[in-house]
Design an enzyme around this catalytic site. Sequence first.
Site, PDB file in Angstrom:
ATOM      1  N   ARG A 196      72.760  65.841  26.933  1.00  0.00           N
ATOM      2  CA  ARG A 196      72.510  64.998  26.223  1.00  0.00           C
ATOM      3  C   ARG A 196      73.382  63.936  25.065  1.00  0.00           C
ATOM      4  NH1 ARG A 196      67.271  67.078  26.419  1.00  0.00           N
ATOM      5  NH2 ARG A 196      67.643  68.082  24.120  1.00  0.00           N
ATOM      6  N   LYS A 252      63.566  52.169  13.811  1.00  0.00           N
ATOM      7  CA  LYS A 252      63.106  51.256  14.487  1.00  0.00           C
ATOM      8  C   LYS A 252      61.786  51.590  14.465  1.00  0.00           C
ATOM      9  CE  LYS A 252      62.520  51.673  18.883  1.00  0.00           C
ATOM     10  NZ  LYS A 252      63.248  51.817  20.232  1.00  0.00           N
ATOM     11  N   GLU A 295      59.631  46.011  16.053  1.00  0.00           N
ATOM     12  CA  GLU A 295      59.504  45.462  17.298  1.00  0.00           C
ATOM     13  C   GLU A 295      58.268  45.499  17.936  1.00  0.00           C
ATOM     14  OE1 GLU A 295      61.604  48.643  19.822  1.00  0.00           O
ATOM     15  OE2 GLU A 295      61.235  47.264  21.948  1.00  0.00           O
ATOM     16  N   LYS A 318      62.858  42.269  16.753  1.00  0.00           N
ATOM     17  CA  LYS A 318      63.530  43.232  18.498  1.00  0.00           C
ATOM     18  C   LYS A 318      61.793  42.819  19.382  1.00  0.00           C
ATOM     19  CE  LYS A 318      64.913  46.809  21.131  1.00  0.00           C
ATOM     20  NZ  LYS A 318      65.454  47.976  20.851  1.00  0.00           N
TER      21      LYS A 318
END
Length: 339
Positions: free
Chosen positions: A46, A136, A177, A219
């Site tokens: 990752r 976010k 978002e 978003k």
Amino acid sequence: MSAQELNRIATAMVAAGRGILAADESSPTIKKRFDTISAESTEENRRAYREMLFTADGMAEHISGVIMFDETLRQSCADGTPFAKYLADRGVIPGIKVDAGAKPLAGYPGEKVTEGLDGLRDRLAEYHELGARFAKWRAVIDIADGIPTAYCLQANAHALARYAALCQEAGIVPIVEPEVLMDGGHDIARCEEVTAETLSRVFRELHAHRVLLEGMVLKPNMIVAGKKCKRQAGVDEVAEATIRCLRRYVPSAVPGIAFLSGGQSAEDATAHLNAMNRAGPHPWNLTFSYGRALQAPALEAWGGKVDRLAAGSAAFAKRARLNGLATLGEYRADMEKAA
Ligand code: 5MM
């Protein structure tokens, strides 16, 4: 932190020519992505994959900020430079996903509410220390028979606004978002109707929670038909419906709107953004905050192989460049053919 500083960061995140890389896949999601290329989801894999994206040539020219997952924000480049420092040194703003995921909404079968508010104040303070300057939180709204309910929209709008207020208190710009999913067989008109109601409730809650609109980034999804709908809208129809919906519900005090790609192909996501920017000027900057539409070609080109890291970087750099052009309305489909 002052309102001016929040506004300065938010404005930089959505500056023309640049957009945001959503690389905040949680561990189960990145495993799903790696499974598609038969790569093992180890911590080192990752890390190497994220380094491949962050160090791509020309990355900083087209990418204003990167949304990371908790693990990634604590990781470093192979030479030991923390990712957050590496990015910030190149003028790319480090960001962090702070929600704990969308969970079943009790009493409302088939609907979800995003969790993660407990302890968020302390986590934000730590993330700020680690270098994050924006965050976010994603709410997930599904369209199907009888859903979304007003209660689901309200619960998610309330959570988004509480999150946003906590971020601003911590000197962190919130990306808000609310994603209306494009799964399902609904038509484009139904997507517009649900997105309109979602945005209307989100901005009412942001106002009630005294969130500084000048210090946030929205978003949203674009207005598209569900993937299983027989009639898929063309590029201009998507652009027109999306702009109409945003103009009705997003105050002009918001500096910028950074779209999610939501399962669109990489080319469609770029073409839609470009068409919207060609139809400008708009009250806000319109840019991208794509996950899959920026990463899918890179993931495929890399294939989990050490000797294909350069190919993966190049595939990502190409999507970043083309989307950067789309923020200026300067993208053309024939650019896809060039390397
Ligand atoms: C990159 O994927 C993000 C994380 O997803 P999970 O929390 O489910 O692991 C996701 O929130 C993403 O930032 C947005 O959905 C936008 O990504 P797309 O692929 O829709 O552009």
